[in-house]
Design an enzyme around this catalytic site. Sequence first.
Site, PDB file in Angstrom:
ATOM      1  N   GLU B  50       0.810  -1.224   0.000  1.00  0.00           N
ATOM      2  CA  GLU B  50       0.000   0.000   0.000  1.00  0.00           C
ATOM      3  C   GLU B  50       0.841   1.272   0.000  1.00  0.00           C
ATOM      4  O   GLU B  50       0.411   2.309  -0.504  1.00  0.00           O
ATOM      5  CB  GLU B  50      -0.942   0.023   1.209  1.00  0.00           C
ATOM      6  CG  GLU B  50      -2.109  -0.958   1.111  1.00  0.00           C
ATOM      7  CD  GLU B  50      -1.780  -2.311   1.707  1.00  0.00           C
ATOM      8  OE1 GLU B  50      -0.588  -2.586   1.988  1.00  0.00           O
ATOM      9  OE2 GLU B  50      -2.725  -3.103   1.905  1.00  0.00           O
ATOM     10  N   PHE B 112     -11.550  -6.891  13.739  1.00  0.00           N
ATOM     11  CA  PHE B 112     -10.468  -7.367  12.872  1.00  0.00           C
ATOM     12  C   PHE B 112     -10.119  -6.290  11.834  1.00  0.00           C
ATOM     13  O   PHE B 112     -10.988  -5.732  11.195  1.00  0.00           O
ATOM     14  CB  PHE B 112     -10.896  -8.661  12.171  1.00  0.00           C
ATOM     15  CG  PHE B 112      -9.858  -9.182  11.210  1.00  0.00           C
ATOM     16  CD1 PHE B 112      -8.626  -9.633  11.669  1.00  0.00           C
ATOM     17  CD2 PHE B 112     -10.109  -9.195   9.842  1.00  0.00           C
ATOM     18  CE1 PHE B 112      -7.667 -10.091  10.780  1.00  0.00           C
ATOM     19  CE2 PHE B 112      -9.144  -9.658   8.948  1.00  0.00           C
ATOM     20  CZ  PHE B 112      -7.929 -10.097   9.416  1.00  0.00           C
ATOM     21  N   GLN B 113      -8.855  -6.019  11.694  1.00  0.00           N
ATOM     22  CA  GLN B 113      -8.335  -5.009  10.762  1.00  0.00           C
ATOM     23  C   GLN B 113      -8.956  -3.625  10.995  1.00  0.00           C
ATOM     24  O   GLN B 113      -9.186  -2.876  10.052  1.00  0.00           O
ATOM     25  CB  GLN B 113      -8.515  -5.447   9.302  1.00  0.00           C
ATOM     26  CG  GLN B 113      -7.610  -6.651   8.965  1.00  0.00           C
ATOM     27  CD  GLN B 113      -7.444  -6.900   7.472  1.00  0.00           C
ATOM     28  OE1 GLN B 113      -8.352  -6.633   6.698  1.00  0.00           O
ATOM     29  NE2 GLN B 113      -6.286  -7.415   7.087  1.00  0.00           N
ATOM     30  N   LYS B 162     -17.377  -0.253   5.767  1.00  0.00           N
ATOM     31  CA  LYS B 162     -17.882  -1.251   4.827  1.00  0.00           C
ATOM     32  C   LYS B 162     -19.399  -1.135   4.625  1.00  0.00           C
ATOM     33  O   LYS B 162     -19.887  -1.229   3.503  1.00  0.00           O
ATOM     34  CB  LYS B 162     -17.527  -2.652   5.345  1.00  0.00           C
ATOM     35  CG  LYS B 162     -17.806  -3.746   4.343  1.00  0.00           C
ATOM     36  CD  LYS B 162     -17.158  -5.055   4.758  1.00  0.00           C
ATOM     37  CE  LYS B 162     -17.369  -6.101   3.655  1.00  0.00           C
ATOM     38  NZ  LYS B 162     -16.670  -7.360   3.965  1.00  0.00           N
ATOM     39  N   MET B 477      24.633   8.382   2.188  1.00  0.00           N
ATOM     40  CA  MET B 477      24.537   9.670   2.872  1.00  0.00           C
ATOM     41  C   MET B 477      24.839   9.500   4.362  1.00  0.00           C
ATOM     42  O   MET B 477      25.467  10.351   4.984  1.00  0.00           O
ATOM     43  CB  MET B 477      23.154  10.283   2.648  1.00  0.00           C
ATOM     44  CG  MET B 477      23.032  11.711   3.102  1.00  0.00           C
ATOM     45  SD  MET B 477      24.310  12.772   2.383  1.00  0.00           S
ATOM     46  CE  MET B 477      23.499  13.358   0.903  1.00  0.00           C
TER      47      MET B 477
END
Lengths: 163, 569
Positions: B50, B112-113, B162, B477
């Site tokens: 993502e 959940f999630q 949802k 760097m």
Amino acid sequence: MRHVISLLIENESGALSRVSGLFSARGYNIESLTVAPTEDESMSRMTLVTAGSDEIIEQITKQLNKLIDVIKVTDLSEAAHIERELLLVKVRATGAAREEMKRIADIFRARIIDVTDASYVIELTGNQAKLNAFIAAVDPALLIETVRSGACGIARGERALKL
Amino acid sequence: MVLTGAEILIRCLQEEKVDYVFGYPGGAVLYLYDALFQQDDIRHVLVRHEQAAVHAADGFARSTGKVGVALVTSGPGATNAVTGIATAYYDSAPLVVISGQVATAFIGQDAFQEVDTVGVTRPCVKHNFLVREVRELAATLKKAFYLAASGRPGPVVVDIPKDVSMAQCEFAYPKEIAMRSYNPVVRGHQGQIKRAVQLLLGARRPMIYAGGGVILSEAAEALARLARLLDAPVANTLMGLGGYPASDRQFLGMPGMHGTFEANMAMHYCDALLAIGARFDDRVIGNVDHFAAEARKIIHIDIDPASIAKRVKVDIPIVGNVLDVLEQLLHQIEAGPRPDPARTAEWWRQIEEWRGRKCLDYKFSNELIKPQFVIQKLWEVTNGEAIVASDVGQHQLWAAQYYRFDKPRRWLNSGGLGTMGVGLPYAMGAQFAHPGAAVACVTGEGSIQMNIQELSTCRQFRLPIKICLLNNRYLGMVRQWQQMFHGQRYSGSYMDSLPDFVKLAESYGHVGIRVEKPGDVEGALREAFTTHKNELVFIDFQIDRSENVYPMVPGGKGLTEMILPAEEL
């Protein structure tokens, strides 16, 4: 320097945390913060008491204005204004202290709003200094608990914070 | 027409003329994905992580000026997206990130999630919304696109539970949106414009310091006209490269920590500094007190009032959209008599002397590939016309210094947040937006491994990106700072157990080339950009391990206290 900043903000969930989050994220000082819906329920009015140099206060007002939910911001400290805070104090009120507490309340023009055999709840409004003075005048041994609302502020005269 | 929330989302994206959605599906966005499947206008690009979805949308946005769109699921989908969102926020890239959320009845139940996406993203978005009712969805999306693109652009997150995506309501997309709490200033204050013009025309040592705001407001042409009228030198910040043609005589390069000697000296010793869409950040002006010690008048143009007077005192602040303000300035100057060219003659003599230090010269080697040389050859082979997406580190600064950008929106990098791993997904977003363009990803072996899984996405969509890996087997760097400031104790800055990048590229179905000699650099680049024009080519340049980025203003030092390469040798 101490500043009292007033703002109008959309009355939406999360609006308060946008303001408090801004202060913590940028390391600004926050002495007190009060918020409640206005007569137009779609908006809340918030009073913030903070401290900082002129540059920091300028950044604070700019950053507050930048928040999408914030409608208007004003620094009340820039002109004459009035501040009031509410204090509720629960004190022991037995024996000699019962009369003593009543006297102190009268002197400060506070009101006793709850009474039991052993305690009073005293209500006092005023500016920060007056509330501090009241607490200082009470024997610490008599103080059971205190709660303060944080300051509310409004400009004197014609100046107003409205849409 | 009665539609489901998911269908409403699609209709809104169509109304906003969205071509691509970069995303990754999951439980909370199943209805949204179902609706995506049943239409053909909007193309969904399945990434492999993502974070890359948001970066790719960001790269699309930066290379076009349009709003980029990413779609992720709830919980880990949203938290993975956070780095991408913060990256876009720092560089003011316009994005709408749509995240799924657990159903409203489950919010707060540790479902959940479930994660408080609005809470997690709050400090790094321009604004965010949790849509609690399907009837709010269309108006919320309209606001999201409006907020993302207007004023100082930025990412806006829209969190859609949802059940909201399943629920139905009558669909109507608002034509206009007005928000009482959000009215960005567009035009500059006329009085301030007058004062600015007076100051600029009276200056004997004028200097223009232009940042990303020039690119965001499409003001490159106006800037060029103004610079010519004023006969003023121009420096572009890391975010502003391409905002003024690098090949022009008046261009001094980049100011700041790894800026050119001439740009930093001119920033310091000018008598009138015109800052345009830039924010005087610590990487640009170094030590604030050192910078402020030299007397100069500062004009600061920015659409964000909070950017003005944040770090330095400003004499003439002008809040407004860069393009509009520049047009106002031009209008005012063009109405008056021509500025006297003799007034800046001494200033230019001084600048040419500074330029004579040739601060970007480096020692060419026949044995070791110098990274600067690779970038110069990349510039030659692509005629300076490639879109260059960079990662973060030494290679980023070399690309910024040696690839001379003449046009805006060709240089994509994470300037503010400094996010390693942006390069490849930025290149993907840019390649989708410009299918025929040469797109190069300049990267390091540290950065590329932070989103290397996207080689798979590139294969799926046949993206002919040219990856130029400047491989020094160091987190360069970090190593440079450790060499200079930490007694050469290279703590954690080496890269061991690297993959064979050629085989890795090949295993994804791409072309891999390894280059070990300076003499093979140009040939490899030509092969990549011509023979394999339509394929992704991953070139692993094995560069000089000890090369450092110069000039350098060490942390805490002033702009005139640069370390130049000659002093180091």
